[in-house]
Design a protein around this motif. Structure first.
Motif, short mmCIF file in Angstrom:
data_model
loop_
_atom_site.label_atom_id
_atom_site.label_comp_id
_atom_site.label_asym_id
_atom_site.label_seq_id
_atom_site.Cartn_x
_atom_site.Cartn_y
_atom_site.Cartn_z
N GLY A 244 0.82 -1.21 0.00
CA GLY A 244 0.00 0.00 0.00
C GLY A 244 0.85 1.26 0.00
O GLY A 244 0.87 2.00 0.99
N ARG B 11 -8.45 -2.71 -5.14
CA ARG B 11 -7.65 -1.55 -4.75
C ARG B 11 -6.96 -0.97 -5.99
O ARG B 11 -6.32 -1.70 -6.74
N THR C 147 -4.00 1.10 -7.34
CA THR C 147 -2.68 1.47 -6.84
C THR C 147 -2.34 2.89 -7.26
O THR C 147 -3.02 3.51 -8.08
N LEU D 261 -0.94 -5.24 1.27
CA LEU D 261 -2.38 -5.01 1.18
C LEU D 261 -3.13 -6.21 1.73
O LEU D 261 -2.77 -7.36 1.48
N GLN D 262 -4.20 -5.94 2.45
CA GLN D 262 -5.02 -6.98 3.06
C GLN D 262 -6.17 -7.36 2.12
O GLN D 262 -6.59 -6.55 1.29
N GLU E 288 -9.30 -7.52 2.58
CA GLU E 288 -10.47 -6.63 2.70
C GLU E 288 -10.24 -5.28 2.02
O GLU E 288 -11.20 -4.52 1.81
N GLU E 289 -8.99 -4.98 1.64
CA GLU E 289 -8.71 -3.73 0.93
C GLU E 289 -8.89 -3.86 -0.58
O GLU E 289 -8.77 -2.87 -1.30
N LEU E 290 -9.16 -5.07 -1.06
CA LEU E 290 -9.33 -5.30 -2.48
C LEU E 290 -10.81 -5.30 -2.85
O LEU E 290 -11.63 -5.77 -2.06
#
Length: 765
Positions: free
Chosen positions: A347, A411, A413, A404-405, A407-409
């Protein structure tokens, strides 16, 4: 099949291997007609110079000589120079310098091996003898072959300021500068990536002929992209699209290198038309080192900014890429088109990247397995390792803090890629466990007791497949069902990936047929109406998804016929395991019975793109041991876990990963194209250009972790580039870790025993 067991996902052995292992494959040279004349090229023996004398009369008088083709001959035949490469205007800063790229040199030469004349004779020996009779004289000029001195060195072209071809910029420069200004830590390093060549098992070659009845050229040549090559050659020959037919049967490796027009092809076609007979050119291995496009060469200045806790704040990268004297369609794109992979799986909120391409008096560069992805991944992963060393934060922990986790997708960049799926932390942990990362320290101690330096490297990489991001390219697929079976036709070519097996698995499952009932045809623009090609790990996602839709279309067509047999409405029927059924009854008919009883032949085709690109990603871990007295290195273990989405055939996946790893390790350990200051090639044979052998490598522990993507119907992400993308940075990581006790944190590639020994000696001083 009728047993309810699906073929997709099973390790089905490659159907094509029996033929190939028996030596029954049909490569370009195998397809040479008995009536073919033979062509050889007279190439420049200097890297930069003006041609002051060229006398070919002696060659024309040699026994068996049929033609001598020069630049004037090509002009008279209407042959055009290579089209100038293009760069999207929103990326280009300043002007693009694209000099005219001719098939044959006329007045000047700009790199060693540039073709000047083509000699055609009845036999190869006669053509080679005649080539020796050509008198050439040059007014030599200073050559520029050192990328680090390109801007201040001799001018390759007087019209190119500082030898610059282009400059592109991506990202947010202001935000990145703010990140640098507020960072607790800034880590800066210069990283070099060595120039290599593809060294395909089958050297390049082509057989040209002229079809007087149809008024079109036919060119037989190994390639993964017959339609792209045909389009490029039509443009260069000055004829309408469709007037060049390209045929490719078996292809012994291209890795992108054979997918476009080459200087050698127009003279072959012109000679074939003039003589009214086929003309053949097959390069020798020595010729390949001179004439094949090369790849990768870059120098990057990178700065990674971190806060006090080790969170990434910004990344700034300036790349200088050595392109060569000329640029073809993929030369420029390979240096910047996939640079957004430098984001990695992290991230990073602010990134700016600038790439400058420069002229050198060398062979041009072109797409090569990964086409910019390995270079970008090398930069970010090396910078993370170096930052870990300088900040004192464990390199595994540093990656975890910034990864990146799930749950962040999805995403987007900082450089515009949209990662749609994946579980990077879970795959990372699984890879560490598979490689026994917890036991690294003990293995280092044991090696130290034997007088060896042991190091462990890791890299987590991600790359784009099936792009470009905004508008993926379409692919063609068709299928014909008849009582004899299923015949598939694809627009994407096979260069050893196993298409004949993988696509047959998809169709066999869709129709409930045995694998032996499915055949595949591709590689002929005169038969397959459309196509884009196999590159960038796109084939299965693009052609596979189109094929799935073709199969659905055919089932819908056959449902109408099945409904008549079952006395039902077509919409009421179900289809599975090769059988049409009417739910709630015992009425059913198999697809094979339906085709046979009605003597049906049905066809469907699709020309379509996927919904978006995919992003294969994976973690590579390797351990090496180095003899500090000699610099000799042994790769002790190698683990690779790859998220490639849905797996169609695990055996094919393993083959692709293994092959990719070997290519990446080859570049990291030993492969390098080197020129001297006069532009002469120092690595012109296998005596000087080292290639990895089985004894140089360990067994690979390659596994997959499939998180399916929604960007295509199959849910596959692609695997062709994955091994190469991860191998380059992970090997450097392991070498730096092994030499860390001596104070060495990086060894410039290729990390030969000599280079490692020099790094050790410098550190000890």
């Amino acid at each position: 099949m009728g047993d309810g067991k699906l073929l997709v996902g099973r390790p089905v052995a490659r159907r094509e291997d029996v033929t190939l292992l028996r030596g029954e494959g049909r490569y370009t040279d195998d397809l040479t007609p008995d009536s073919a004349a033979h062509l050889v090229f007279v190439r420049s023996p200097v890297a930069a110079g003006k041609i002051v004398a060229l006398a070919a009369a002696g060659a024309r008088e040699m026994p068996g000589v049929l033609a001598v083709i020069d630049a004037d001959t090509l002009d008279a035949a209407g042959v055009k120079p290579f089209p100038s490469p293009a760069i999207p205007p929103h990326l280009l800063v300043g002007d693009l310098h694209a000099p005219t790229f001719p098939a044959l040199a006329r007045d000047e030469v700009h790199h060693l091996g540039q073709p000047i004349l083509a000699i055609v004779a009845e036999t190869l020996a006669e053509a080679m003898d005649a080539a020796e009779m050509v008198d050439l004289e040059f007014e030599d000029r200073p050559a520029n072959t050192d990328l680090t001195k390109a801007k201040g060195g001799p001018a390759v072209w007087p019209t190119a300021s500082d030898n610059r071809i282009f400059r592109v910029e991506l990202g947010d420069a202001a935000a990145t500068q703010d990140a640098m200004d507020t960072a607790a830590h800034r880590v800066t390093r210069r990283l070099s990536i060595n120039r290599v060549t593809a060294v395909s098992m089958e050297p390049r070659g082509a057989i040209g002929s002229w079809d007087a009845e149809t008024g079109r050229y036919v060119m037989t040549s190994g390639t993964q992209a017959t339609h792209r090559l045909a389009e490029a050659m039509a443009a260069q020959m000055g004829v309408p699209e469709g007037d060049v037919r390209v045929v490719s049967e078996n292809c012994g490796g291209t890795f992108g290198m054979k997918n476009g027009g080459m200087p050698e092809y127009p003279p072959i076609l012109v000679a074939a038309r003039q003589l009214g007979r086929p003309v053949r050119w097959i390069e020798t291995r020595s010729e390949a080192f001179l004439s094949d496009p090369q790849a990768r060469e870059q120098v990057a200045e990178a700065t990674l900014a971190l806060d006090a806790e080790g969170r990434f704040l910004g990344l700034s990268v300036d790349v200088v890429a050595g392109i060569g004297a000329y640029a073809n369609a993929t030369s420029l794109l390979s240096s910047f088109n996939n640079i957004a992979s430098v984001t990695g799986v992290y991230g990073i909120p602010a990134i700016r990247v600038a790439v400058e391409g420069v002229h050198l008096n060398t062979q041009t560069t072109a797409a090569y397995r990964g086409a910019g992805r390995p270079e970008a991944s090398f930069i970010i992963e090396r910078m993370i390792d170096i930052a870990a060393r300088e900040t004192g934060i464990d390199r595994v922990e540093l990656r975890r803090r910034n990864m990146l986790q799930p749950e962040e997708l999805p995403r987007k960049t900082a450089l515009g890629y949209v990662y749609d799926s994946g579980d990077f932390p879970a795959l990372f942990d699984r890879a560490l466990q598979a490689a026994d990362w917890a036991g690294v320290a003990a293995r280092k101690q044991e090696a130290q007791a034997r007088g060896k330096l042991r190091g462990a490297g890791l890299a987590y990489t991600i790359e784009i497949a099936g792009g470009p991001p905004a508008k993926p390219m379409p692919e063609y697929a068709s299928a014909t069902l008849s009582p004899e079976g299923c015949r598939l036709m694809l627009g994407t070519g096979d260069a050893g990936q196993g298409h004949d097996t993988a696509f047959a698995q998809i169709a066999a499952d869709a129709f409930g047929l045995g694998l032996e009932k499915v055949s595949l045809f591709s590689g002929d623009t005169g038969v397959v109406p459309k196509g884009t090609g196999s590159f960038g790990s796109r084939s299965l996602g693009a052609a596979g998804s189109a094929l799935v839709h073709v199969c659905e279309d055919l089932i819908a067509q056959l449902s109408v016929h099945a409904a008549r047999h079952l006395d039902a409405e077509a919409e009421a029927l179900t289809f599975g395991d090769g059988t049409f059924k009417l739910p709630g009854t015992n009425r059913a008919i198999t697809l094979e019975s339906l085709l046979a009883e009605d003597d049906l032949t049905v066809s469907a085709e699709r020309w379509e793109a996927t919904q978006g690109p995919s992003f294969p990603n994976g973690c590579h871990i390797t351990e090496v041991e180095i003899d500090p007295e000699t610099g000799e290195m042994e790769i002790c273990s190698y683990t690779a876990l790859e998220d490639i989405g849905k797996v169609i055939n695990p055996l094919l996946v393993a083959g692709q990963i293994h092959g990719g790893i070997v290519q990446g390790l080859g570049q990291g350990m030993m492969e390098a194209i080197r020129y001297d200051e006069d532009g002469q090639l120092l690595t012109g044979s296998f005596m000087d250009y080292a290639m990895p052998r089985a004894s140089d490598l360990p067994f690979f522990n390659a596994q997959t972790a499939s998180v399916e993507t929604a960007s295509n119907t199959l849910g596959t992400k692609g695997v062709g580039e994955a091994g190469t993308v991860g191998a380059l940075p992970v090997l450097s990581s392991a070498i730096a870790d092994a030499l860390a006790p001596l104070g060495v944190d990086h060894v410039t590639l290729p990390a030969t025993p000599s280079a490692i020994w020099e790094a050790i000696r410098a550190a000890r001083k």
